[in-house]
Design a protein around this motif. Structure first.
Motif, mmCIF file in Angstrom:
data_model
loop_
_atom_site.group_PDB
_atom_site.id
_atom_site.type_symbol
_atom_site.label_atom_id
_atom_site.label_comp_id
_atom_site.label_asym_id
_atom_site.label_seq_id
_atom_site.Cartn_x
_atom_site.Cartn_y
_atom_site.Cartn_z
ATOM 1 N N THR A 273 0.771 -1.177 -0.145
ATOM 2 C CA THR A 273 -0.015 0.181 -0.010
ATOM 3 C C THR A 273 1.007 1.322 -0.116
ATOM 4 N N ASP A 274 1.740 1.150 0.466
ATOM 5 C CA ASP A 274 2.936 2.330 0.654
ATOM 6 C C ASP A 274 3.986 2.619 -0.533
ATOM 7 N N VAL A 275 3.670 3.722 -1.047
ATOM 8 C CA VAL A 275 4.476 3.963 -2.367
ATOM 9 C C VAL A 275 5.197 5.363 -2.188
ATOM 10 N N SER A 276 6.600 5.706 -2.788
ATOM 11 C CA SER A 276 6.990 6.829 -3.112
ATOM 12 C C SER A 276 7.727 6.801 -4.310
ATOM 13 N N GLY A 277 7.273 7.748 -5.404
ATOM 14 C CA GLY A 277 7.802 7.840 -6.731
ATOM 15 C C GLY A 277 7.596 8.841 -7.385
ATOM 16 N N VAL A 278 7.538 8.693 -8.929
ATOM 17 C CA VAL A 278 7.310 9.952 -9.703
ATOM 18 C C VAL A 278 6.058 9.944 -10.563
ATOM 19 N N VAL A 279 5.514 10.710 -10.685
ATOM 20 C CA VAL A 279 4.352 10.735 -11.633
ATOM 21 C C VAL A 279 4.442 10.727 -13.053
#
Length: 335
Positions: free
Chosen positions: A73-79
């Protein structure tokens, strides 16, 4: 690998960490209200191993898990792409979020994920993707318990709406399981509000918790906190479960106990003691995450990182989780 496929971790069956498979799967496409995120890091959370182990429905939701499934469920990233009706984010924005919780449709253990824009916030510029990925579920759990619930949906665990207790310089808070994901955020949010905080964890975590601002540390392997502490305003018990009620006797009349996992409480006992027991369920909330993000950017709240593993090594990350005594968060990195 063709351009319309990606790598992801999938469950084809329930079981131990060995059932996590690194597969080639179709690339998701963002629907209305969604963005496509190229994932840089993924936070590992207890629901991930509950689902792997056989949990197929979350309390209070219609959502049921069907296999094969991508956990997380947990993400960090770039659109990478934006649906036409989304104006909150643009291609190239760095974002983080707790995706579609409490359902099983987060699908975060992957190189790309389609995410509801409302679940995302801009990643704090002052922290990297690994630290940002460690924040959403654990940070929002602490926030919704202690600061603001942020929604009016009924709790699957109790009839009353959860209400955070007042926190200020006059309050003393005990955090049980203070070194874990939710615990280390709860400690820091209570300190931000001015409270005195007693941290309960095993001795190996003392210096970590004192660095985060704990006023007092109790090593539960050496002594029983319920025998040492009295007249507390609030206990946040991140361990919860059947042994949680032992903390009731640390509270003053009018005090609060918030077990993060449903405990075994006797209504007559809590009424006699004059205390309130309340439990809630964390929900995705991009606006609250943006508020937490400001504290992360300022360094007021820090994300502790226990360990990192490559996405392909999700099995090893789950084996680390199974050993327990986690300090902060376990995070998967996506190259």
């Amino acid at each position: 690998m063709s351009t319309d496929t990606m790598r992801a971790i999938r469950l084809h069956e329930h079981g131990g960490p060995e059932v996590l498979r690194y597969d080639e799967v179709p690339m998701p496409e963002p629907g209305p209200g969604e963005v496509l995120v190229r994932v840089s890091a993924v936070g590992v959370n207890p629901p991930d191993w509950y689902v792997r182990g056989g949990l197929t429905s979350m309390p209070g939701t219609e959502s049921t898990l069907s296999l094969p499934a991508i956990p997380g469920t947990d993400v960090s990233g770039v659109v990478e792409a934006v649906a036409e009706d989304v104006d909150a984010f643009a291609v190239g924005d760095e974002v983080f979020g707790l995706l579609r919780f409490p359902s099983f449709d987060g699908s975060a253990y992957a190189e790309y994920v389609a995410a509801r824009a409302s679940d995302l916030a801009l990643k704090p510029a002052g922290i990297d993707h690994v630290h940002a990925a460690g924040a959403p579920m654990a940070g929002l759990t602490a926030w919704q318990y202690l600061i603001e619930l942020g929604h009016d949906r009924p709790s699957p665990f109790q009839e009353a709406r959860h209400r955070p207790a007042p926190l200020d310089a006059g309050t003393t808070v005990l955090v049980n399981g203070a070194a874990g994901g939710v615990g280390h955020f709860a400690l820091q949010l209570a300190k931000w509000k001015g409270a005195q905080v007693i941290a309960v964890a095993s001795g190996a975590h003392e210096s970590f918790l004192r660095e985060l601002g704990a006023d007092r540390f109790i090593d539960y392997t050496m002594s029983r906190p319920e025998e040492l502490v009295h007249d507390i305003d609030l206990v946040l018990d991140t361990v919860g479960g059947p042994h949680s009620r032992r903390f009731l006797h640390t509270l003053k009349r009018g005090g609060f106990q918030f077990p993060v996992f449903p405990g075994d409480f006797d209504e007559e006992e809590t009424a006699k003691l004059g205390v309130t027991v309340s439990i809630t369920q964390v929900r995705s909330n991009g606006a609250q995450l943006a508020e937490l993000g400001r504290l992360l950017d300022a360094g007021t709240v820090r994300v502790g990182i226990d360990s990192t593993f490559a996405l392909a090594d999700a099995r090893a990350a789950h084996e680390r989780a199974a050993r327990g005594h986690i300090q902060g968060k376990i995070v998967l990195t996506v190259v």
